[in-house]
Motif scaffolding. Structure first.
Motif, PDB file in Angstrom:
ATOM      1  N   ALA A   1       0.832  -1.209   0.000  1.00 13.69           N
ATOM      2  CA  ALA A   1       0.000   0.000   0.000  1.00 13.69           C
ATOM      3  C   ALA A   1       0.864   1.255   0.000  1.00 13.69           C
ATOM      4  O   ALA A   1       0.569   2.230  -0.712  1.00 13.69           O
ATOM      5  N   ARG A   2       1.935   1.251   0.784  1.00 16.16           N
ATOM      6  CA  ARG A   2       2.836   2.402   0.814  1.00 16.16           C
ATOM      7  C   ARG A   2       3.516   2.592  -0.532  1.00 16.16           C
ATOM      8  O   ARG A   2       3.686   3.729  -1.000  1.00 16.16           O
ATOM      9  N   SER A   3       3.918   1.498  -1.157  1.00 19.99           N
ATOM     10  CA  SER A   3       4.564   1.587  -2.468  1.00 19.99           C
ATOM     11  C   SER A   3       3.597   2.146  -3.510  1.00 19.99           C
ATOM     12  O   SER A   3       3.986   2.949  -4.368  1.00 19.99           O
ATOM     13  N   PHE A   4       2.336   1.736  -3.421  1.00 20.06           N
ATOM     14  CA  PHE A   4       1.318   2.231  -4.340  1.00 20.06           C
ATOM     15  C   PHE A   4       1.138   3.735  -4.173  1.00 20.06           C
ATOM     16  O   PHE A   4       1.095   4.482  -5.163  1.00 20.06           O
ATOM     17  N   ARG A   5       1.025   4.211  -2.925  1.00 23.83           N
ATOM     18  CA  ARG A   5       0.858   5.648  -2.681  1.00 23.83           C
ATOM     19  C   ARG A   5       2.079   6.434  -3.151  1.00 23.83           C
ATOM     20  O   ARG A   5       1.959   7.517  -3.719  1.00 23.83           O
ATOM     21  N   ARG A   6       3.260   5.866  -2.913  1.00 26.51           N
ATOM     22  CA  ARG A   6       4.483   6.545  -3.321  1.00 26.51           C
ATOM     23  C   ARG A   6       4.564   6.668  -4.843  1.00 26.51           C
ATOM     24  O   ARG A   6       4.954   7.724  -5.370  1.00 26.51           O
ATOM     25  N   SER A   7       4.175   5.624  -5.549  1.00 24.81           N
ATOM     26  CA  SER A   7       4.214   5.673  -7.009  1.00 24.81           C
ATOM     27  C   SER A   7       3.205   6.685  -7.553  1.00 24.81           C
ATOM     28  O   SER A   7       3.479   7.375  -8.537  1.00 24.81           O
ATOM     29  N   LEU A   8       2.055   6.817  -6.889  1.00 17.30           N
ATOM     30  CA  LEU A   8       1.070   7.809  -7.305  1.00 17.30           C
ATOM     31  C   LEU A   8       1.589   9.223  -7.102  1.00 17.30           C
ATOM     32  O   LEU A   8       1.403  10.097  -7.948  1.00 17.30           O
ATOM     33  N   ILE A   9       2.232   9.438  -5.968  1.00 16.72           N
ATOM     34  CA  ILE A   9       2.792  10.765  -5.680  1.00 16.72           C
ATOM     35  C   ILE A   9       3.850  11.120  -6.707  1.00 16.72           C
ATOM     36  O   ILE A   9       3.897  12.251  -7.222  1.00 16.72           O
ATOM     37  N   GLU A  10       4.715  10.157  -7.015  1.00 23.15           N
ATOM     38  CA  GLU A  10       5.769  10.404  -8.001  1.00 23.15           C
ATOM     39  C   GLU A  10       5.165  10.693  -9.369  1.00 23.15           C
ATOM     40  O   GLU A  10       5.655  11.560 -10.108  1.00 23.15           O
ATOM     41  N   LEU A  11       4.102   9.986  -9.711  1.00 23.43           N
ATOM     42  CA  LEU A  11       3.450  10.203 -10.995  1.00 23.43           C
ATOM     43  C   LEU A  11       2.836  11.603 -11.068  1.00 23.43           C
ATOM     44  O   LEU A  11       2.945  12.292 -12.086  1.00 23.43           O
ATOM     45  N   LYS A  12       2.216  12.040  -9.968  1.00 22.59           N
ATOM     46  CA  LYS A  12       1.618  13.368  -9.923  1.00 22.59           C
ATOM     47  C   LYS A  12       2.686  14.457 -10.015  1.00 22.59           C
ATOM     48  O   LYS A  12       2.499  15.480 -10.678  1.00 22.59           O
ATOM     49  N   LEU A  13       3.833  14.235  -9.357  1.00 21.11           N
ATOM     50  CA  LEU A  13       4.923  15.204  -9.419  1.00 21.11           C
ATOM     51  C   LEU A  13       5.476  15.320 -10.841  1.00 21.11           C
ATOM     52  O   LEU A  13       5.768  16.418 -11.325  1.00 21.11           O
ATOM     53  N   LYS A  14       5.631  14.180 -11.505  1.00 20.39           N
ATOM     54  CA  LYS A  14       6.116  14.211 -12.883  1.00 20.39           C
ATOM     55  C   LYS A  14       5.141  14.937 -13.793  1.00 20.39           C
ATOM     56  O   LYS A  14       5.544  15.717 -14.673  1.00 20.39           O
ATOM     57  N   GLU A  15       3.837  14.683 -13.569  1.00 23.69           N
ATOM     58  CA  GLU A  15       2.826  15.341 -14.388  1.00 23.69           C
ATOM     59  C   GLU A  15       2.827  16.860 -14.127  1.00 23.69           C
ATOM     60  O   GLU A  15       2.706  17.658 -15.071  1.00 23.69           O
ATOM     61  N   ARG A  16       3.009  17.240 -12.889  1.00 27.89           N
ATOM     62  CA  ARG A  16       3.028  18.673 -12.539  1.00 27.89           C
ATOM     63  C   ARG A  16       4.252  19.345 -13.150  1.00 27.89           C
ATOM     64  O   ARG A  16       4.155  20.446 -13.708  1.00 27.89           O
ATOM     65  N   ASN A  17       5.409  18.684 -13.082  1.00 25.86           N
ATOM     66  CA  ASN A  17       6.623  19.239 -13.647  1.00 25.86           C
ATOM     67  C   ASN A  17       6.514  19.380 -15.176  1.00 25.86           C
ATOM     68  O   ASN A  17       7.007  20.334 -15.767  1.00 25.86           O
ATOM     69  N   ARG A  18       5.860  18.393 -15.783  1.00 28.00           N
ATOM     70  CA  ARG A  18       5.689  18.456 -17.232  1.00 28.00           C
ATOM     71  C   ARG A  18       4.808  19.650 -17.645  1.00 28.00           C
ATOM     72  O   ARG A  18       5.100  20.342 -18.611  1.00 28.00           O
TER      73      ARG A  18
END
Length: 264
Positions: A244-261
């Motif tokens: 569950a923690r890995s899933f949340r972390r991957s979502l956060i990273e995905l959102k950060l990448k999308e925001r940076n893009r």
């Protein structure tokens, strides 16, 4: 327990070991439960007939005792549904670890009750056995554990995997066996990959292996044999928390990448 994003992911190699390990646990508990209480605890097939026979012979108390088995198993599904079947924010997974943690604690309770001096170990395989209150609690708890486990796996795999009983599984293996072994065109009614049936066979073997191992060790160490499945259950609880923690972390990273893009 691990989170499945789509049905195709259920049958991938890095997920399959969870279903096989769960089937091993179910077979282990069913076999040890029978040796401990004289009743199978991982399925409810046949108990409706036994209850009817008991009431037909005016053995109402024994019939009520038998009702504990299907009711406890069904309650496992009710509890699992109450915990998992709800709307959650996109960043949160269903709390699989809560159900898995309950299973672990209930196994501990079985060990403690079984190791107490409140159990009658004689005539355990008598079909007309009447239970002491402690034995009845143990039977009900084991059925509740299996109900929780089966419901947890069934819910998390979109109803594709069941691990506590082999009747439907054996039917599915038979329906697909020829195509699985010798190839040929996929069935027009059951459009699935050949590997699905091999996973079913693996589940069958895992269940049987768990039953074999518990049957070997139970006569030597009694209720302490449940320490084996308790350890497995504890591991799966911890694993589900990290998943569950890995899933949340991957979502956060995905959102950060999308925001940076978007910023760029």
């Amino acid at each position: 327990m691990i989170h499945i994003k789509n049905i195709e992911e259920i049958y991938t190699g890095h997920k399959t070991w969870i279903w096989l390990l769960s089937a091993f646990k179910a077979g282990f508990i069913n076999s040890a439960g029978f040796l401990a209480t004289g009743k199978f605890v991982s399925h409810v097939t046949g108990f409706g007939t036994q209850v009817g026979i008991a009431f037909g012979h005016h053995d109402y108390f024994f019939g009520l005792e038998l009702l504990v088995i299907p009711i406890s198993f069904i309650m496992g599904g009710v509890i699992t549904s109450a915990i998992l079947d709800r709307e959650l924010p996109g960043s949160r997974l269903p709390p699989y670890h809560i159900v898995q943690g309950m299973i672990t604690l209930l196994i501990v309770a079985v060990i403690l009750l079984g190791e107490s001096d409140l159990i009658n170990t004689e005539n355990k395989y008598d079909s007309d056995l009447s239970y002491s209150p402690t034995e009845l609690i143990i039977v009900g708890t084991l059925c509740l554990i299996c109900g929780l486990k089966n419901a947890l796996i069934t819910w998390s795999t979109y109803g594709k995997i069941r691990v506590t009983h082999l009747t439907g599984l054996s039917t599915d293996i038979g329906l697909h066996l020829v195509r699985s072994l010798f190839g040929g065109k996929p069935s027009t009614r059951f459009k699935e990959d050949r590997k699905v049936n091999f996973i079913r066979m693996g589940t069958f073997l895992s269940f049987s292996t768990g039953a074999l191992i518990s049957a070997f060790f139970y006569p030597m160490i009694g209720y302490k044999v449940f320490l084996i499945v308790m350890t497995i259950s504890l591991f799966m609880t911890i694993y589900s928390i990290f998943d569950a923690r890995s899933f949340r972390r991957s979502l956060i990273e995905l959102k950060l990448k999308e925001r940076n893009r978007l910023v760029v």
